[in-house]
Design a protein around this motif. Structure first.
Motif, PDB file in Angstrom:
ATOM      1  N   ARG A   7       0.816  -1.214   0.000  1.00  0.00           N
ATOM      2  CA  ARG A   7       0.000   0.000   0.000  1.00  0.00           C
ATOM      3  C   ARG A   7       0.857   1.275   0.000  1.00  0.00           C
ATOM      4  NH1 ARG A   7      -5.541  -0.812   3.447  1.00  0.00           N
ATOM      5  NH2 ARG A   7      -6.422  -2.373   2.046  1.00  0.00           N
ATOM      6  N   ARG A   8       2.149   1.128   0.367  1.00  0.00           N
ATOM      7  CA  ARG A   8       3.009   2.306   0.292  1.00  0.00           C
ATOM      8  C   ARG A   8       3.039   2.858  -1.141  1.00  0.00           C
ATOM      9  NH1 ARG A   8       9.322   0.778   0.590  1.00  0.00           N
ATOM     10  NH2 ARG A   8       9.424   2.960  -0.005  1.00  0.00           N
ATOM     11  N   VAL A  11       0.021   5.012  -1.786  1.00  0.00           N
ATOM     12  CA  VAL A  11       0.167   6.335  -1.168  1.00  0.00           C
ATOM     13  C   VAL A  11       1.178   7.176  -1.959  1.00  0.00           C
ATOM     14  CG1 VAL A  11       0.829   7.595   0.908  1.00  0.00           C
ATOM     15  CG2 VAL A  11      -0.483   5.470   1.091  1.00  0.00           C
ATOM     16  N   GLN A  12       2.304   6.563  -2.292  1.00  0.00           N
ATOM     17  CA  GLN A  12       3.308   7.289  -3.083  1.00  0.00           C
ATOM     18  C   GLN A  12       2.738   7.726  -4.427  1.00  0.00           C
ATOM     19  OE1 GLN A  12       6.459   4.417  -3.201  1.00  0.00           O
ATOM     20  NE2 GLN A  12       7.449   5.192  -1.334  1.00  0.00           N
ATOM     21  N   ILE A  15       0.549  10.729  -4.055  1.00  0.00           N
ATOM     22  CA  ILE A  15       1.358  11.947  -3.853  1.00  0.00           C
ATOM     23  C   ILE A  15       1.909  12.443  -5.194  1.00  0.00           C
ATOM     24  CG2 ILE A  15       3.543  12.820  -2.905  1.00  0.00           C
ATOM     25  CD1 ILE A  15       2.966  11.010  -0.440  1.00  0.00           C
TER      26      ILE A  15
ATOM     27  N   PHE B 175      -4.892   8.342   5.118  1.00  0.00           N
ATOM     28  CA  PHE B 175      -3.803   7.661   4.415  1.00  0.00           C
ATOM     29  C   PHE B 175      -3.034   6.757   5.366  1.00  0.00           C
ATOM     30  CE2 PHE B 175      -4.222  11.334   1.478  1.00  0.00           C
ATOM     31  CZ  PHE B 175      -4.519  10.594   0.352  1.00  0.00           C
ATOM     32  N   ARG B 179      -2.774   2.710   5.149  1.00  0.00           N
ATOM     33  CA  ARG B 179      -1.521   1.950   5.128  1.00  0.00           C
ATOM     34  C   ARG B 179      -1.549   0.835   6.176  1.00  0.00           C
ATOM     35  NH1 ARG B 179       1.691  -1.068   5.801  1.00  0.00           N
ATOM     36  NH2 ARG B 179       3.955  -1.039   5.605  1.00  0.00           N
ATOM     37  N   VAL B 337       7.724  16.781  -2.950  1.00  0.00           N
ATOM     38  CA  VAL B 337       7.512  15.381  -3.321  1.00  0.00           C
ATOM     39  C   VAL B 337       8.665  14.533  -2.779  1.00  0.00           C
ATOM     40  CG1 VAL B 337       7.393  13.764  -5.268  1.00  0.00           C
ATOM     41  CG2 VAL B 337       6.111  15.907  -5.343  1.00  0.00           C
ATOM     42  N   LEU B 340       8.184  14.093   0.938  1.00  0.00           N
ATOM     43  CA  LEU B 340       7.118  13.150   1.276  1.00  0.00           C
ATOM     44  C   LEU B 340       7.549  11.708   1.000  1.00  0.00           C
ATOM     45  CD1 LEU B 340       4.134  15.232  -0.151  1.00  0.00           C
ATOM     46  CD2 LEU B 340       4.557  14.695   2.259  1.00  0.00           C
ATOM     47  N   LEU B 341       8.182  11.514  -0.163  1.00  0.00           N
ATOM     48  CA  LEU B 341       8.619  10.160  -0.487  1.00  0.00           C
ATOM     49  C   LEU B 341       9.699   9.694   0.491  1.00  0.00           C
ATOM     50  CD1 LEU B 341       8.664  10.228  -4.401  1.00  0.00           C
ATOM     51  CD2 LEU B 341       6.853   9.476  -2.847  1.00  0.00           C
ATOM     52  N   ILE B 344       8.032   8.590   3.639  1.00  0.00           N
ATOM     53  CA  ILE B 344       7.436   7.258   3.482  1.00  0.00           C
ATOM     54  C   ILE B 344       8.526   6.189   3.486  1.00  0.00           C
ATOM     55  CG2 ILE B 344       6.231   5.765   1.824  1.00  0.00           C
ATOM     56  CD1 ILE B 344       4.522   8.271   1.150  1.00  0.00           C
ATOM     57  N   PHE B 345       9.638   6.512   2.808  1.00  0.00           N
ATOM     58  CA  PHE B 345      10.779   5.595   2.813  1.00  0.00           C
ATOM     59  C   PHE B 345      11.251   5.341   4.243  1.00  0.00           C
ATOM     60  CE2 PHE B 345      15.449   5.339   2.985  1.00  0.00           C
ATOM     61  CZ  PHE B 345      15.650   4.156   2.298  1.00  0.00           C
ATOM     62  N   GLU B 348       8.797   3.250   6.224  1.00  0.00           N
ATOM     63  CA  GLU B 348       8.789   1.846   5.851  1.00  0.00           C
ATOM     64  C   GLU B 348      10.022   1.086   6.352  1.00  0.00           C
ATOM     65  OE1 GLU B 348       6.467   0.101   4.724  1.00  0.00           O
ATOM     66  OE2 GLU B 348       5.020   1.576   3.994  1.00  0.00           O
ATOM     67  N   ARG B 356       6.403   3.865  12.161  1.00  0.00           N
ATOM     68  CA  ARG B 356       5.864   3.805  10.813  1.00  0.00           C
ATOM     69  C   ARG B 356       4.517   4.528  10.725  1.00  0.00           C
ATOM     70  NH1 ARG B 356       5.193  -1.545  10.008  1.00  0.00           N
ATOM     71  NH2 ARG B 356       2.987  -1.407  10.589  1.00  0.00           N
ATOM     72  N   TYR B 360       3.643   7.885   8.586  1.00  0.00           N
ATOM     73  CA  TYR B 360       2.563   8.067   7.608  1.00  0.00           C
ATOM     74  C   TYR B 360       1.657   9.229   7.984  1.00  0.00           C
ATOM     75  CZ  TYR B 360       3.372   4.433   4.194  1.00  0.00           C
ATOM     76  OH  TYR B 360       3.900   3.713   3.158  1.00  0.00           O
TER      77      TYR B 360
END
Lengths: 656, 419
Positions: A7-8, A11-12, A15, B175, B179, B337, B340-341, B344-345, B348, B356, B360
């Protein structure tokens, strides 16, 4: 690892997609759509127009004829107005309460938030008293402008005047002018508008959301300065212009004086005239109305718009043409029996001179001599070919500048009239006219019509022995003294120089011993010709044309005084004063004589207009009492108020 | 944990770098927004950019302090932070200062505290703590209810201020829940709801209704063999119809005229650049006039000369758009961007689910602010007053985003340690 790990990516993905949506939108409004860029310019750029000073007009000796004077418009922003002493404000402005309310309402209707003109064109003097108190009236402020001022109040017809542009003019000029701009409306002001108005400058100001100026756009790289209008040096000599206007007071007519060697107009008098300053300022409207009502039509530019038969002043032209055609010689004589028999009609001659040659014919203004000459001209190729002969005559006369526009640098020049053969066909039937039918042309009467400018120009031609320059009023433009090329062009009339001498001899005798004896000037040989022009509408017009000195002439002149009588009695002396004044800067004639001429009132009577009053019986009586006064306004006085100093100026008033 | 390796050990420098870059970009644009060419000065503490400079410095101190704290601190104190936030949200309703119709600020001397900003990270923390417990499962209805309650409680209080923008921020936490196992249907439902919402307001509601029914009918015909999917479609269609009527009712009867106007302008139902649409129009003009490469630093006219309202705070992106053009916008959006990525990285790579989930949550909140704020300035979204993270002027917002981010960095630096 948890089972929802994938699911990541969802979400990515969301975005990234959303960021792309923003970028696409940004790309559209920033790169694709250019309208936002223009909107931003509209938001922030204010073009402020810088008004150039109108070019001044000088006389030939650099005396100022027209210049600019500051005036003050009182502006108002209704929103910023706070309660104040209305009465005092009205007093300072010279208006009443009702006038105040009317103006204020108009301003409010225009806009509450932006400035509009409350009162136009206060003179510097009037503004001075208001200035120190203006701060007591919040919402009111001044805006400086310039208007024309004519320091000597002369040469109104030559200078013309400026007017605030109206919608029609704005449309016609493709939006060059904006509301509130002034444009030359007549005279030189109109003819040289393009040069006089100068070049507007522009300031590109940046303003903030509240319309406050914040500096120059691009550090002023796109700003331009206003370029003042060109200085015009006119050919006018203010001394003789003033003298001419003085002498023509209470008379109707014109004086045109030209320097023959250049075509420069030295005097340009149209009478009645008016003070050009009356066409400036707050009272302009009232003054204009008063002048339009004036029965003597002060707005008519008589030197170029009024038609007169040239009368006897035309005789030298006839003589010159006949000499050139070889039909007469200086020694040709005709017998004058006091009249000329033209068919079954007699042209009277006021002299009984017996055998008359050309010089004598001009000197005594012999009608008979020139009727014979004209008859020769028309019948030069035989009776059958008289139409062609007439056309030859006509084209020679036209070469003298009659029947055509000379091309003076003033608007609305009229061309006069030299009748055509078809005109006579219409009157007499095709080919059924002969020299005797049109014999009045011989003595400058009949359908022949000329403007005073054309008459003066003929004198230039004689003075120059055969050529002229287009008469003009502006001899040099700007500091570099540019002369328009068309004014440097010599116009040859097609008469050999030697033919002029007998004619000039005659004209010299006119002044020395002939009809213009009273116009002779001590020490100066003036050559002239009187004309007493028959006027079917009233008394004869008094005409005198001349040039002086005989050798190397400096001035050619035409004077017309309407309804005055003999050319020798009025036009000739007036011309002599001006010529002498111009040549010697003084007048040798007795002062009383000049003053007598100046004060002479030769205004024709104005026929009363029949007005049927539609009033109640009660009012009728009072009207009757006044009816005589009202119906016969001659001598009429028009009272007009000058803008600045409240000086009362009388035009056409009876002798003071 | 070896203390000798220092508290910056294992800190994610990439994240800090992006953070600092955004703060600096923000500072320069605030400077440009209030720059007065007639009185140029680079440092003046009375101006917005002067103050922002102080805010950035203090935010860095705050971030450092967070890194110094014990890594168990935030997990342990999550309920207490949440409690304090709720308390402040109640207090602000009583003693708050009313600014622009919103009672959102508690004045403390010169400084104004905005409790709703702090409710964001405390809610995140509590959610993370609750969901990271081994006994909760996102699939359970009970868990879903508890999560919803945790989010809705501060939302209700913020709505009372009323500050719709801040309240809406909390919806982005979906969101994080997604997740952790919340059904994807909820995302779909949210998406469909937004679509229907817009369509209903722009077009005739009956037309939209007809389309929904036609679409449902078509879909059910194609899937007529599959009873389960058919059921879902029918339920969805019914819900859509109800939703359409609700939106219509809410729009016409509940929304205040000025709120209605804002929506109308954005939807193009009113063209009124001098009235309600003034802000939006000026904002678009400012950004649009930047064109590809922008007008250059301090050369923007729309923002500098006050055509754009709230140019240092909510509309700071206008300055970016005007002075740096599409290129600048691209860089800024790219940075977001990337941020944000990266979050998330980081989220994770955690072994601890607490970090985690919290990560998120941070990503959701920053994403929501980023998208809504920029979307608003370019006219994609109604004017909702929320700041652009790290760029907008303001102490409360900068600090709260700093706290939000640095708690994550702190937790992440301990990813190798015991759970």
């Amino acid at each position: 690892m948890n089972k929802y790990f994938v699911r990541r990516y969802v979400v990515q993905g969301i975005i990234i997609v959303m960021a792309l949506v923003l970028l696409v939108r940004l790309f559209y409004i920033q790169v694709v759509d250019k309208s936002y860029f223009l909107d931003a310019q509209n938001n922030v750029l204010r073009r402020q127009i810088l008004y150039p000073a109108r070019g001044p007009i000088l006389d030939r000796n650099n005396k100022i004829l027209a210049q600019n004077e500051p005036v003050y418009d009182i502006m108002v922003i209704p929103k910023e107005v706070k309660p104040f002493d209305t009465l005092e404000f009205c007093k300072l402005l010279g208006i009443d309460k009702a006038g105040f309310d009317k103006r204020f309402k108009k301003a409010v209707n225009h806009s509450r938030y932006t400035a509009s003109i409350f009162e136009k064109q206060l003179s510097a003097v009037a503004f001075a008293t208001l200035q120190e108190k203006l701060s007591e009236f919040p919402g009111f402020f001044e805006q400086k402008r310039t208007v024309r001022i004519y320091p000597d109040s002369v040469a109104a017809h030559f200078l013309g005047y400026t007017l605030e542009v109206n919608d029609e003019i704005i449309k016609k000029t493709g939006g060059y002018y904006r509301p509130g701009d002034y444009i030359g409306f007549s005279g030189v002001e109109k003819a040289y508008e393009d040069l006089l108005r100068g070049q507007r400058g522009v300031k590109n100001l940046l303003v903030d959301a509240f319309n406050r100026p914040k500096g120059h756009f691009a550090e002023g790289a796109y700003d331009t300065l206003a370029v003042a209008g060109e200085k015009l040096i006119s050919s006018l000599d203010i001394r003789i212009q003033k003298l001419g206007e003085k002498l023509m007071k209470n008379k109707v007519g014109s004086i045109v004086a030209i320097e023959p060697s250049t075509g420069e107009i030295l005097a340009f008098v149209s009478s009645p005239t008016y003070d050009p300053n009356l066409m400036v300022g707050k009272q302009r409207g009232n003054n204009t109305v008063a002048m339009y009502k004036d029965p003597y039509k002060p707005f008519l530019v008589r030197p170029i718009q009024a038609y007169y038969p040239p009368g006897s002043s035309f005789k030298p032209v006839d003589g010159l043409i006949a000499l050139q055609e070889g039909l007469i010689t200086p020694t040709t004589t005709f017998f004058c029996p006091h009249y000329y028999q033209a068919g079954n009609h007699r042209v009277a001659c006021e002299h009984f001179d017996g055998p008359t040659n050309l010089t004598k014919g001009i000197a005594v203004s012999c009608n008979t001599y020139f009727c014979y000459t004209f008859d020769k001209l028309i019948n030069k190729d035989g009776y059958q070919n008289r139409r062609n002969a007439f056309l030859d005559w006509r084209s020679r006369v036209t070469a003298f500048g009659l029947g055509t526009k000379l091309g003076i640098d003033l608007p609305s020049e009229k061309k006069g009239n030299v009748p055509t053969d078809t005109h006579y066909d219409k009157i007499f039937g095709k080919g059924r006219w002969r020299s005797s039918s049109i014999i009045s042309l011989a003595i400058g009467q009949g359908e022949l019509l000329a403007t005073p400018l054309q008459l003066a120009n003929i004198e230039c031609i004689i003075a120059n022995r055969g050529y002229y320059y287009t008469p003009h009023l502006i001899k040099a433009i700007g500091d570099r003294k540019v002369v328009k090329p068309e004014f440097k062009m010599k116009h040859d009339v097609g008469i050999s120089p030697q033919h002029f001498e007998p004619v000039i001899n005659g004209m010299q005798q006119v002044v020395e011993s002939g009809t213009a004896y009273n116009a002779r000037i001590k020490g100066i040989i003036m050559c002239g010709k009187t004309g007493t022009v028959q006027n079917p509408h009233g008394k004869n017009h008094s005409v005198f044309v001349a040039f002086a000195p005989r050798d190397n002439p400096k001035i050619a002149i035409a004077v017309v005084v309407e309804n005055a009588g003999y050319g020798s009695s009025f036009a000739a002396p007036i011309a002599s004063y001006i010529v002498e004044k111009y040549l010697t800067d003084s007048i040798s004639k007795p002062r009383a004589e000049v003053e007598y001429m100046r004060d002479l009132n030769l205004l024709p009577e104005v026929k009363p207009k029949v007005v049927k009053p539609k009033l109640s019986p009660a009012k009728r009586d009072s009207l009757k009492k006044d009816s005589l006064k009202k119906a016969l306004p001659a001598p009429k006085s028009v009272q007009v108020t000058a803008p600045a100093n409240n000086k009362v100026v009388y035009l056409n008033s009876s002798a003071r | 944990m070896n203390n000798q390796r220092g508290f910056f050990h294992n800190v994610d420098w990439v994240l800090i770098l992006i953070y600092v870059a955004l703060c600096i970009i923000g500072w320069f644009n605030i400077h440009a927004a209030v720059y007065n060419p007639l009185k140029p000065s680079i440092m003046d503490l009375s101006t917005n950019y002067g103050k922002q400079f102080v805010f950035i410095l203090s935010a860095l101190v705050l971030g450092t302090v967070i890194l110094l704290l014990d890594n168990k601190f935030f997990n342990a104190f999550a309920p207490i932070f949440y409690g304090i936030s709720i308390l402040l949200l109640i207090v602000v309703l009583v003693i708050g200062r009313n600014v622009g119709g919103n009672q959102a600020w508690i004045p403390i001397g010169d400084f104004r505290l905005q409790p709703s900003e702090f409710a964001k990270f405390s809610t995140c923390l509590l959610l993370a703590r609750y969901l990271s417990s081994s006994t909760t499962k996102m699939e359970d209805f009970k868990t879903q209810i508890v999560c919803a309650a945790m989010i809705i409680f501060p939302v209700m209080l913020i709505m009372l201020q009323p500050d719709a923008g801040s309240a809406l921020t909390f919806t982005s936490l979906i969101f994080a829940l997604y997740r952790e196992g919340l059904s994807g249907y909820f995302l779909v439902i949210e998406g469909v709801a937004i679509l229907l919402f817009v369509l209903t307001l722009v077009y005739n509601k009956y037309l939209v209704l007809l389309c929904v029914l036609a679409f449902a009918g078509l879909l059910s015909y194609r899937l007529r063999r599959n009873r389960n999917q058919l059921k879902v479609i029918i339920v969805g269609a019914v819900m859509s119809v109800v939703f359409i009527f609700c939106v219509d009712f809410a729009y016409n009867s509940i929304l205040k005229p000025h709120q209605k106007n804002r929506i109308d302008v954005i939807l193009g139902k009113i063209h009124d650049p001098r009235g309600q649409g003034y802000n939006l129009n000026q904002s678009k003009i400012a950004i649009g006039s930047g064109q590809l490469w922008g007008k250059g630093y301090l050369k923007g006219t729309q923002t500098k000369y006050d055509f754009v309202p709230e140019q240092s705070t909510d509309f700071i992106f206008c300055t970016v758009g005007e002075e740096w053009g599409f290129a600048g916008c691209f860089v800024v959006i790219g940075l977001y961007v990337f941020l944000l990525l990266r979050i998330i990285f980081i989220a994770e790579r955690q072994r601890a689910s607490f970090t985690r989930i919290y990560g998120y949550g941070v990503a959701s909140i920053i994403f929501f602010h980023f998208f809504i704020n920029i979307g608003m300035t370019v006219g994609l979204i109604p004017v909702i007053g929320i700041p652009l993270p790290f760029l907008s002027y303001g102490g409360s917002s900068l600090w709260s985003f700093t706290i939000l981010l640095f708690i994550l960095i702190k937790q992440d630096s301990n990813r190798m340690g015991a759970i």
